[in-house]
Design a protein around this motif. Sequence first.
Motif, mmCIF file in Angstrom:
data_model
loop_
_atom_site.group_PDB
_atom_site.id
_atom_site.type_symbol
_atom_site.label_atom_id
_atom_site.label_comp_id
_atom_site.label_asym_id
_atom_site.label_seq_id
_atom_site.Cartn_x
_atom_site.Cartn_y
_atom_site.Cartn_z
ATOM 1 N N VAL A 31 -0.096 -16.147 33.518
ATOM 2 C CA VAL A 31 -1.194 -16.130 32.547
ATOM 3 C C VAL A 31 -0.638 -16.385 31.153
ATOM 4 N N GLU A 32 -1.551 -16.769 30.280
ATOM 5 C CA GLU A 32 -1.233 -16.889 28.862
ATOM 6 C C GLU A 32 -2.050 -15.823 28.130
ATOM 7 N N ILE A 33 -1.374 -15.015 27.316
ATOM 8 C CA ILE A 33 -2.022 -13.912 26.616
ATOM 9 C C ILE A 33 -1.973 -14.179 25.117
ATOM 10 N N HIS A 34 -3.132 -14.051 24.464
ATOM 11 C CA HIS A 34 -3.216 -14.176 23.005
ATOM 12 C C HIS A 34 -3.765 -12.865 22.454
ATOM 13 N N LEU A 35 -3.002 -12.229 21.571
ATOM 14 C CA LEU A 35 -3.397 -10.942 21.000
ATOM 15 C C LEU A 35 -3.492 -11.056 19.484
ATOM 16 N N LEU A 36 -4.684 -10.808 18.959
ATOM 17 C CA LEU A 36 -4.887 -10.724 17.508
ATOM 18 C C LEU A 36 -4.859 -9.252 17.133
ATOM 19 N N LYS A 37 -3.816 -8.861 16.389
ATOM 20 C CA LYS A 37 -3.571 -7.448 16.111
ATOM 21 C C LYS A 37 -4.198 -7.055 14.777
ATOM 22 N N ASN A 38 -5.216 -6.181 14.857
ATOM 23 C CA ASN A 38 -5.886 -5.653 13.667
ATOM 24 C C ASN A 38 -5.618 -4.161 13.473
ATOM 25 N N ILE A 39 -5.422 -3.428 14.572
ATOM 26 C CA ILE A 39 -5.237 -1.983 14.524
ATOM 27 C C ILE A 39 -3.784 -1.690 14.143
ATOM 28 N N PRO A 40 -3.547 -0.935 13.083
ATOM 29 C CA PRO A 40 -2.166 -0.632 12.682
ATOM 30 C C PRO A 40 -1.398 0.066 13.808
ATOM 31 N N MET A 41 -0.109 -0.201 13.874
ATOM 32 C CA MET A 41 0.742 0.383 14.909
ATOM 33 C C MET A 41 1.423 1.649 14.408
ATOM 34 N N GLY A 42 1.721 2.550 15.349
ATOM 35 C CA GLY A 42 2.368 3.796 14.975
ATOM 36 C C GLY A 42 1.537 4.613 14.015
ATOM 37 N N ALA A 43 0.223 4.560 14.185
ATOM 38 C CA ALA A 43 -0.689 5.165 13.208
ATOM 39 C C ALA A 43 -1.574 6.241 13.812
ATOM 40 N N GLY A 44 -1.316 6.619 15.070
ATOM 41 C CA GLY A 44 -2.132 7.643 15.716
ATOM 42 C C GLY A 44 -3.463 7.137 16.218
ATOM 43 N N LEU A 45 -3.603 5.806 16.315
ATOM 44 C CA LEU A 45 -4.883 5.199 16.695
ATOM 45 C C LEU A 45 -4.891 4.656 18.125
#
Length: 263
Positions: free
Chosen positions: A81-95
């Motif tokens: 598969v080909e995966i495309h991820l648009l990252k909006n949620i901050p990382m390492g932020a408890g979310l």
Amino acid sequence: MITFPNAKINLGLNIVSKRDDGYHNIESCFYPIPWRDSLEVMEAASFAFHSYGLKIPGDTSSNLCVKAYDLLKTDFDIPPVEIHLLKNIPMGAGLGGGSADGAFTLKMLNDLFSLGLSDSMLEAYALQLGSDCPFFIRNQPTIATDRGEQLEPIDLDLSGYYLAIHNPGIHVSTKEAYSGVKPKESEISVSEIVQRPIEQWKELLRNDFEASIFPNHPEIEQLKKEMYEAGAIYASMTGSGSTVFGVFEDEIAHTEWKSFELH
């Protein structure tokens, strides 16, 4: 196939005890919120993973979307598969954004290739990715216990309230977060508190990580105070930080805070 993995907040977080395996037992209410990444998965000639938006630290092979594919590939004869991820949620932020991405990848692969996996089976796979991942399979208000992987749905509906949320960009490592906590059983369970009127939460609903993190990062404590000064009914840091949220009766206009209507 495109989907939109969402974040979660912790309504209360009690560090109950330290386990023999070095982890901690917790009690918390996970609540899904409409802050979303964008995730596309499609069949391809060869496997590929592409990310956009916020920069994701670490090697591609450690990304939970990639790990989710590798996990199912071990047990099922699925094509590349080909995966495309648009990252909006901050990382390492408890979310829980990374956990959501991994869990949603499992769900998408299950649908895309008709694997016939039930929610319970998907949760078992998700647990192999991380303690927070199983929550995002059913993605509903849930009381989480043990390491956070024991999940019990709870009848909690914050529809009509507004959420203001802000990540101040302060990195709080897991080691730092746990270094100052003193595990203890709470007098009133998180499950009981969140079923009381929300006006009572301010005095009863605690995130135990605040006691260890606020002295080291007074900016986070100040952010929580600003939420209350702006009229929040309840405000708290989520997870081990550093994101802070406030629950409001009306939509809040602030130049730095994100605002969502809860569902």
